[in-house]
Design a protein around this motif. Sequence first.
Motif, short mmCIF file in Angstrom:
data_model
loop_
_atom_site.label_atom_id
_atom_site.label_comp_id
_atom_site.label_asym_id
_atom_site.label_seq_id
_atom_site.Cartn_x
_atom_site.Cartn_y
_atom_site.Cartn_z
N LEU A 52 31.31 29.66 36.19
CA LEU A 52 32.48 30.52 36.22
C LEU A 52 32.57 31.29 37.53
O LEU A 52 33.65 31.47 38.10
N SER A 53 31.44 31.74 38.02
CA SER A 53 31.43 32.47 39.29
C SER A 53 31.88 31.57 40.43
O SER A 53 32.62 32.00 41.33
N ARG B 225 31.92 40.30 32.59
CA ARG B 225 30.96 39.48 31.85
C ARG B 225 30.40 40.23 30.63
O ARG B 225 30.12 39.62 29.59
N ARG C 40 37.82 34.81 38.62
CA ARG C 40 37.03 35.83 39.31
C ARG C 40 37.05 37.14 38.51
O ARG C 40 36.04 37.83 38.38
N TRP D 190 27.55 30.99 33.39
CA TRP D 190 28.14 31.99 34.28
C TRP D 190 28.13 31.55 35.75
O TRP D 190 29.09 31.86 36.48
N ALA E 111 34.84 36.86 35.36
CA ALA E 111 33.43 37.04 35.67
C ALA E 111 33.08 38.50 35.90
O ALA E 111 31.95 38.93 35.65
#
Length: 310
Positions: A252-253, A269, A263, A249, A266
């Motif tokens: 991904l962030s 999630r 964005r 994560w 995320a």
Amino acid sequence: MALHVIVGKGPVGTTTAEALVARGHRVRVLSRSGGTSAGAVEHLRVDAADAAALTAATEGAAALYNAVNPAYDRWTTDWPPLAAALLTAAERTGAVLVTMANLYVYGRPAGPMSPDSPLAATDTKGRVRIGMWREALAAHEAGRIRMTEARAADFVGPQVPPTQSHLVRQLPTLRRGRRAWVVGDPDAPRSWTYLPDVAATLATLGTDERALGRAWHVPSTPPRSQRQALGDLARAMGRSPVPVSGIPWPVLSAVGWFSPVMREVADVRHQFDQEYVIDASGTTDTFGLTATPWDEVVAATAGGPVPARA
């Protein structure tokens, strides 16, 4: 033979048009780019956010289907005018408004999600969908429109482009025998909704009075984790299952700083880091609709297109 109007010619709109034609209906598909009319399917170029144009194109229709798919990072700007125009058209023409929706309204689930689950979303996209649902339901309860809504899990099927399916986008990776990188926990159980089952559900909701005034879940496959589903697809392609890993994560962030779409991923999630399972028993009990068997879904997705279910 009734006229049914579908807004959007993406995979949902196209597959639903096929299902309605198979049931003997005429279909009019509306989109910004138009298309080539053939047989029982007519294509018109219409801006769905233009309430007057949408109303004119819907006159005489038994049902109006919302199969629009705004860009993932533009829901807050694109959905409000589209939703308002659809409500206006449904009210002025009397066509049943059938909306294709998703599970975002439920937020982080505490178990299998049914249409009776709390609308508990706190993320931006979930709140947008809750607002659309409540506004349409209020109009229905006030007697201004007739409406219903279908909600589905993540799409799968050869009709779905890679950008719209967590499984379909991995098919090239499976063919090459490379490691598959997925969003979230690869082993979290998930429901998958076969696109022809979406079309069959929408076509039923638009032609059955029992559907009105509530939401219905599309019958979906028994839960399979991303690791299991990708292994099934690999075997159907004659390949060995590949290693499957979750993208961290934090990565991904970080990507989200440069990619609006990532964005938004995320931001939800909760859909990927735990069990995310749909309960569509109400749809089966009421209409007799069932999910296509998983082995058929896998074979079709791995091997090529199949016709919509009537």
